[in-house]
Write an enzyme that holds these catalytic residues in place. Structure first.
Site, PDB file in Angstrom:
ATOM      1  N   PHE A  43     120.785   1.490  84.591  1.00 29.70           N
ATOM      2  CA  PHE A  43     121.942   1.645  85.463  1.00 29.70           C
ATOM      3  C   PHE A  43     122.053   0.429  86.387  1.00 29.70           C
ATOM      4  CE2 PHE A  43     120.646   6.242  84.929  1.00 29.70           C
ATOM      5  CZ  PHE A  43     121.597   6.510  83.955  1.00 29.70           C
ATOM      6  N   SER A  44     123.232   0.229  86.957  1.00 28.57           N
ATOM      7  CA  SER A  44     123.386  -0.914  87.861  1.00 28.57           C
ATOM      8  C   SER A  44     122.426  -0.810  89.033  1.00 28.57           C
ATOM      9  CB  SER A  44     124.838  -1.033  88.344  1.00 28.57           C
ATOM     10  OG  SER A  44     125.256   0.155  88.986  1.00 28.57           O
ATOM     11  N   GLU A  45     122.168   0.420  89.519  1.00 30.88           N
ATOM     12  CA  GLU A  45     121.132   0.653  90.520  1.00 30.88           C
ATOM     13  C   GLU A  45     120.466   1.997  90.285  1.00 30.88           C
ATOM     14  OE1 GLU A  45     123.395  -2.518  92.684  1.00 30.88           O
ATOM     15  OE2 GLU A  45     124.030  -0.670  91.726  1.00 30.88           O
ATOM     16  N   THR A  46     119.184   2.056  90.617  1.00 32.08           N
ATOM     17  CA  THR A  46     118.443   3.315  90.671  1.00 32.08           C
ATOM     18  C   THR A  46     117.863   3.441  92.074  1.00 32.08           C
ATOM     19  OG1 THR A  46     117.919   3.281  88.314  1.00 32.08           O
ATOM     20  CG2 THR A  46     116.502   4.622  89.728  1.00 32.08           C
ATOM     21  N   HIS A  73     127.013   3.258  95.910  1.00 30.90           N
ATOM     22  CA  HIS A  73     127.182   4.386  94.991  1.00 30.90           C
ATOM     23  C   HIS A  73     125.870   5.123  94.768  1.00 30.90           C
ATOM     24  CE1 HIS A  73     125.673   1.790  91.698  1.00 30.90           C
ATOM     25  NE2 HIS A  73     125.506   2.906  91.010  1.00 30.90           N
TER      26      HIS A  73
END
Length: 283
Positions: A43-46, A73
């Site tokens: 994912f783009s961020e975790t 997000h």
């Protein structure tokens, strides 16, 4: 085993949104393990949640290839999941991040408001440096291109119309080079030539492993400040904006922001949205 949830933040009518990984108990995870998990999830961020001595929670954010100070997000996703698991309820909470201690408001309808830092207006970037990044002519930029931050530095590129925004074919190598030069995470492109919201947006951040994502909360917050600073939107004591993103990748998302302005100075910045938990995996 560690459980990682996939939560879509900034959903619009229970569709779209930007997926984030969320680990609700990361007390015993090393930094190396968190980075490896974020890379594997893709994912783009975790987000990794743990206890804090200064706030209600500590949250660290990892892209697939590096840690970042803040992520909008993934924050919305984290507090949605905590509320869903009944670890928190309606009310105000605080989170400790590498961008500072920030307030989070959880509303009864599921909307999460996330405080950002007050804006920093930084370098104005010559259009000639962004032209090769987006394969656009200089005439396609409608206002100043500028670095702004409410927690993460980003280049904001105003585009003249919706058709041009949608036609952008990013040159990722060029974006990486300009991102390194200006110490930013990427380029946030937007146009005001829409009727359904304040602006339609696209985010390119290949330097941190994000080629394009569906919703970027920190950037929406900073964009609100840019619009006020450049007098591109009407300003009141409490000013609210809405932004659409993710349409170019078939993940339509809605981001809302709220600014408090006193004596023409922005004193408080918040980004808001709703989220939806999709699934989990054990790693």
């Amino acid at each position: 085993m560690t459980r990682v949830y996939k939560v879509n933040a900034f959903v619009q009518n229970n569709r779209g949104g930007n997926p984030a990984g969320v680990v609700t108990n990361s007390e015993n995870l090393s930094e190396q393990r968190m980075q490896k998990m974020a890379h594997e999830m893709g994912f783009s961020e975790t987000a990794f949640i743990s206890s804090s001595q200064q706030a209600d929670f500590t949250i660290r954010f990892f892209t697939p290839n590096k840690e970042v100070d803040l992520c909008g997000h993934a924050t919305i996703a984290s507090f949605h999941l905590l509320q869903e698991q009944q670890r928190i309820h309606t009310g105000r909470y605080t989170m400790e991040t590498k961008a500072g201690i920030l307030n989070i408001d959880c509303l009864e309808d599921g909307t999460i408001y996330m405080q950002q830092n007050v804006p920093q207006f930084c370098e104005v970037v010559p259009p000639s440096e962004i032209v090769p990044c987006l394969h656009l002519e200089k005439s396609k930029f409608s206002h100043d291109i500028q670095v702004v931050s409410t927690g993460l530095r980003k280049i904001f590129a105003p585009i003249c119309d919706l058709a041009t925004l949608e036609s952008i074919a990013p040159n990722y190598d060029a974006i990486i080079e300009v991102s390194k030069k200006y110490s930013v995470t990427g380029i946030y492109c937007f146009t005001l030539e829409v009727e359904s919201c304040t602006a339609r947006c696209r985010n390119f951040a290949p330097l941190v492993g994000i080629y394009e994502d569906a919703a970027t909360g920190t950037s929406a917050a900073a964009l609100s400040c840019y619009l006020v600073q450049h007098r591109l939107q009407k300003v009141e004591a409490c000013t609210q904006f809405s932004f659409e993103q993710g349409y170019s990748i078939a993940e339509p998302s809605l981001l809302k922001t709220r600014l408090q302005v006193q004596n023409e100075k922005i004193t408080r910045v918040e980004v808001a949205g709703r989220a939806q938990t999709e699934k989990y995996v054990d790693m």
